[in-house]
Design a protein around this motif. Structure first.
Motif, PDB file in Angstrom:
ATOM      1  N   GLN A   7       0.830  -1.197   0.000  1.00  0.00           N
ATOM      2  CA  GLN A   7       0.000   0.000   0.000  1.00  0.00           C
ATOM      3  C   GLN A   7       0.869   1.254   0.000  1.00  0.00           C
ATOM      4  O   GLN A   7       1.862   1.339   0.718  1.00  0.00           O
ATOM      5  N   ILE A   8       0.500   2.213  -0.826  1.00  0.00           N
ATOM      6  CA  ILE A   8       1.211   3.478  -0.856  1.00  0.00           C
ATOM      7  C   ILE A   8       0.948   4.235   0.444  1.00  0.00           C
ATOM      8  O   ILE A   8      -0.177   4.245   0.951  1.00  0.00           O
ATOM      9  N   ASP A   9       1.996   4.852   0.991  1.00  0.00           N
ATOM     10  CA  ASP A   9       1.842   5.660   2.205  1.00  0.00           C
ATOM     11  C   ASP A   9       0.739   6.696   2.007  1.00  0.00           C
ATOM     12  O   ASP A   9       0.577   7.256   0.907  1.00  0.00           O
ATOM     13  N   ARG A  10       0.005   6.966   3.104  1.00  0.00           N
ATOM     14  CA  ARG A  10      -1.051   7.983   3.079  1.00  0.00           C
ATOM     15  C   ARG A  10      -0.834   8.974   4.217  1.00  0.00           C
ATOM     16  O   ARG A  10      -0.520   8.571   5.333  1.00  0.00           O
ATOM     17  N   VAL A  11      -1.048  10.251   3.913  1.00  0.00           N
ATOM     18  CA  VAL A  11      -1.031  11.287   4.951  1.00  0.00           C
ATOM     19  C   VAL A  11      -2.203  12.223   4.691  1.00  0.00           C
ATOM     20  O   VAL A  11      -2.689  12.335   3.562  1.00  0.00           O
ATOM     21  N   LYS A  12      -2.668  12.886   5.740  1.00  0.00           N
ATOM     22  CA  LYS A  12      -3.701  13.903   5.561  1.00  0.00           C
ATOM     23  C   LYS A  12      -3.108  15.143   4.902  1.00  0.00           C
ATOM     24  O   LYS A  12      -3.674  15.723   3.981  1.00  0.00           O
ATOM     25  N   SER A  13      -1.943  15.550   5.392  1.00  0.00           N
ATOM     26  CA  SER A  13      -1.210  16.685   4.837  1.00  0.00           C
ATOM     27  C   SER A  13       0.262  16.454   5.117  1.00  0.00           C
ATOM     28  O   SER A  13       0.627  15.566   5.894  1.00  0.00           O
ATOM     29  N   ILE A  14       1.130  17.283   4.511  1.00  0.00           N
ATOM     30  CA  ILE A  14       2.568  17.102   4.687  1.00  0.00           C
ATOM     31  C   ILE A  14       3.274  18.416   4.397  1.00  0.00           C
ATOM     32  O   ILE A  14       2.846  19.194   3.530  1.00  0.00           O
ATOM     33  N   SER A  15       4.348  18.679   5.105  1.00  0.00           N
ATOM     34  CA  SER A  15       5.124  19.892   4.869  1.00  0.00           C
ATOM     35  C   SER A  15       6.014  19.709   3.643  1.00  0.00           C
ATOM     36  O   SER A  15       6.321  18.579   3.241  1.00  0.00           O
ATOM     37  N   LYS A  16       6.423  20.838   3.066  1.00  0.00           N
ATOM     38  CA  LYS A  16       7.314  20.796   1.915  1.00  0.00           C
ATOM     39  C   LYS A  16       8.606  20.054   2.264  1.00  0.00           C
ATOM     40  O   LYS A  16       9.076  19.206   1.493  1.00  0.00           O
ATOM     41  N   THR A  17       9.170  20.348   3.430  1.00  0.00           N
ATOM     42  CA  THR A  17      10.429  19.728   3.842  1.00  0.00           C
ATOM     43  C   THR A  17      10.299  18.216   3.965  1.00  0.00           C
ATOM     44  O   THR A  17      11.135  17.453   3.453  1.00  0.00           O
ATOM     45  N   ASP A  18       9.231  17.761   4.625  1.00  0.00           N
ATOM     46  CA  ASP A  18       9.033  16.318   4.795  1.00  0.00           C
ATOM     47  C   ASP A  18       8.753  15.629   3.463  1.00  0.00           C
ATOM     48  O   ASP A  18       9.210  14.502   3.224  1.00  0.00           O
ATOM     49  N   PHE A  19       7.998  16.292   2.610  1.00  0.00           N
ATOM     50  CA  PHE A  19       7.675  15.712   1.302  1.00  0.00           C
ATOM     51  C   PHE A  19       8.947  15.492   0.480  1.00  0.00           C
ATOM     52  O   PHE A  19       9.161  14.412  -0.080  1.00  0.00           O
ATOM     53  N   ILE A  20       9.789  16.525   0.400  1.00  0.00           N
ATOM     54  CA  ILE A  20      11.020  16.410  -0.375  1.00  0.00           C
ATOM     55  C   ILE A  20      11.960  15.381   0.249  1.00  0.00           C
ATOM     56  O   ILE A  20      12.511  14.510  -0.450  1.00  0.00           O
ATOM     57  N   LEU A  30       3.346   8.596  -2.799  1.00  0.00           N
ATOM     58  CA  LEU A  30       2.595   9.038  -1.622  1.00  0.00           C
ATOM     59  C   LEU A  30       1.203   9.482  -2.030  1.00  0.00           C
ATOM     60  O   LEU A  30       1.027  10.098  -3.088  1.00  0.00           O
ATOM     61  N   VAL A  31       0.212   9.196  -1.194  1.00  0.00           N
ATOM     62  CA  VAL A  31      -1.138   9.754  -1.340  1.00  0.00           C
ATOM     63  C   VAL A  31      -1.338  10.814  -0.265  1.00  0.00           C
ATOM     64  O   VAL A  31      -1.117  10.544   0.924  1.00  0.00           O
ATOM     65  N   ILE A  32      -1.738  12.014  -0.692  1.00  0.00           N
ATOM     66  CA  ILE A  32      -2.018  13.110   0.239  1.00  0.00           C
ATOM     67  C   ILE A  32      -3.524  13.381   0.171  1.00  0.00           C
ATOM     68  O   ILE A  32      -4.044  13.755  -0.875  1.00  0.00           O
ATOM     69  N   TYR A 116      -1.295  25.916  -8.002  1.00  0.00           N
ATOM     70  CA  TYR A 116      -0.130  25.049  -8.112  1.00  0.00           C
ATOM     71  C   TYR A 116       0.489  24.895  -6.723  1.00  0.00           C
ATOM     72  O   TYR A 116       1.004  25.859  -6.167  1.00  0.00           O
ATOM     73  N   PRO A 117       0.402  23.706  -6.147  1.00  0.00           N
ATOM     74  CA  PRO A 117       0.843  23.518  -4.759  1.00  0.00           C
ATOM     75  C   PRO A 117       2.313  23.877  -4.552  1.00  0.00           C
ATOM     76  O   PRO A 117       3.174  23.507  -5.357  1.00  0.00           O
ATOM     77  N   ASP A 118       2.582  24.552  -3.459  1.00  0.00           N
ATOM     78  CA  ASP A 118       3.949  24.887  -3.064  1.00  0.00           C
ATOM     79  C   ASP A 118       4.478  23.736  -2.227  1.00  0.00           C
ATOM     80  O   ASP A 118       4.503  23.781  -1.009  1.00  0.00           O
ATOM     81  N   ILE A 119       4.903  22.690  -2.920  1.00  0.00           N
ATOM     82  CA  ILE A 119       5.267  21.446  -2.252  1.00  0.00           C
ATOM     83  C   ILE A 119       6.719  21.064  -2.507  1.00  0.00           C
ATOM     84  O   ILE A 119       7.175  19.989  -2.134  1.00  0.00           O
ATOM     85  N   GLY A 120       7.471  21.963  -3.168  1.00  0.00           N
ATOM     86  CA  GLY A 120       8.880  21.685  -3.411  1.00  0.00           C
ATOM     87  C   GLY A 120       9.202  21.171  -4.797  1.00  0.00           C
ATOM     88  O   GLY A 120      10.371  20.931  -5.109  1.00  0.00           O
ATOM     89  N   LEU A 121       8.191  20.989  -5.643  1.00  0.00           N
ATOM     90  CA  LEU A 121       8.389  20.601  -7.032  1.00  0.00           C
ATOM     91  C   LEU A 121       8.180  21.816  -7.930  1.00  0.00           C
ATOM     92  O   LEU A 121       7.241  22.590  -7.721  1.00  0.00           O
ATOM     93  N   ARG A 122       9.035  21.993  -8.928  1.00  0.00           N
ATOM     94  CA  ARG A 122       8.896  23.095  -9.876  1.00  0.00           C
ATOM     95  C   ARG A 122       7.938  22.661 -10.976  1.00  0.00           C
ATOM     96  O   ARG A 122       8.337  22.182 -12.041  1.00  0.00           O
ATOM     97  N   LEU A 123       6.650  22.806 -10.702  1.00  0.00           N
ATOM     98  CA  LEU A 123       5.604  22.329 -11.603  1.00  0.00           C
ATOM     99  C   LEU A 123       5.540  23.174 -12.866  1.00  0.00           C
ATOM    100  O   LEU A 123       5.628  24.399 -12.826  1.00  0.00           O
TER     101      LEU A 123
END
Length: 286
Positions: A7-20, A30-32, A116-123
């Motif tokens: 199963q893919i990890d699941r979180v309700k939310s996640i910080s940019k630092t933890d995601f990267i 990951l599923v957010i 565009y989510p500010d999650i650490g990826l240059r989308l």
């Protein structure tokens, strides 16, 4: 026996630092679940809304028929108005899907419904793409030509997602000069007598529901099946790994052109030979 999937990890939310740190760098999916709860799209995007805003557009449709040498790259199998397609999805199961439907190009007003989510990826902000499918319709197992990092946002209904890291291709019956595995494989219920190498493949799985987001790392193989009619949107960021970036350039500028030339020169024999080679090469690794 089933595929070896965790199963893919699941979180309700996640910080940019933890995601990267925990997912992008180690390239783990990951599923957010609540990432885009503040988007207007979460409350607005359903079939009725799409029909109202996009219903007049004629859209390209694709199904799961085997690849034919006459088919151009991403050439549609049919076309109809979006309103008629939505009616079809709600009426009965259909194999017809929409993929790579450019939101900004085709329906620019929809961009007011998301960010565009500010999650650490240059989308890449010019390439949000929509995907639609009917009950039990699916995409062949494939990876994207540019090996991008992908955020996949799902709306309406449920979708089954099966992922494999790119290096699992040795077990997946990858077709040469293409981005797909052998089309005869049913990844929802594979025949291990016919496809024994799949026993050794290690991957991931998840079900997505409305408003949930799947992160797919660079070059991940993915098989998507619509449990119920629904649609999704993908955003992508250029591959960070130099090897993946190099592979992306090769796919776009070399591999795709070789395949197109060989289809014209050798016709269906080229397609059949590639499928046979996918089996032969994979079984050599057993």
């Amino acid at each position: 026996m089933e595929l070896n999937l965790q199963q893919i990890d699941r979180v309700k939310s996640i910080s940019k630092t933890d995601f990267i740190q925990n997912y992008v760098k180690p390239q783990i999916p990951l599923v957010i679940e609540n990432m885009v709860d503040d988007w207007p799209a979460v409350s607005k995007w359903n079939f009725d809304y799409i029909k109202e805003n996009v219903g007049h557009k004629v859209v390209p449709l694709y199904d799961d028929r085997p690849v034919d040498y006459k088919d151009g790259f991403n050439e549609a199998h049919a076309k109809m108005k979006m309103s008629e397609y939505i009616d079809l999805l709600q009426k009965e199961p259909t194999r017809y899907r929409i993929f790579l439907y450019n939101v900004l190009k085709e329906v620019p007003e929809l961009q007011n419904d998301f960010d565009y989510p500010d999650i650490g990826l240059r989308l890449m902000k010019s390439l949000p793409m929509l995907f639609f499918g009917g009950e039990d319709s699916f995409t062949f197992m494939h990876y994207d030509i540019d090996l991008a990092n992908i955020l996949h946002f799902h709306f309406q209904g449920k979708k089954e997602c099966i992922l494999f890291p790119n290096n699992e291709k040795k077990h997946l019956y990858k077709v040469p000069y293409s981005l797909i595995t052998h089309e005869a494989i049913n990844f929802s219920s594979p025949d291990f007598d016919r496809w024994p190498a799949l026993k050794q493949a290690k991957g991931y799985k998840a079900e997505l529901e409305h408003g949930q987001v799947l992160y797919m790392p660079e070059g991940y193989w993915h098989y998507m099946k619509y449990i119920t009619p629904g649609f999704s949107m993908s955003m992508r960021a250029i591959a960070r790994n130099p090897r993946n970036l190099s592979q992306a350039f090769y796919n776009i500028f070399v591999m795709r052109n070789i395949d197109n030339v060989m289809r014209k020169v050798r016709g269906q024999k080229w397609i059949d030979e590639k499928n046979e080679k996918a089996i032969k090469d994979t079984h050599l690794n057993l």
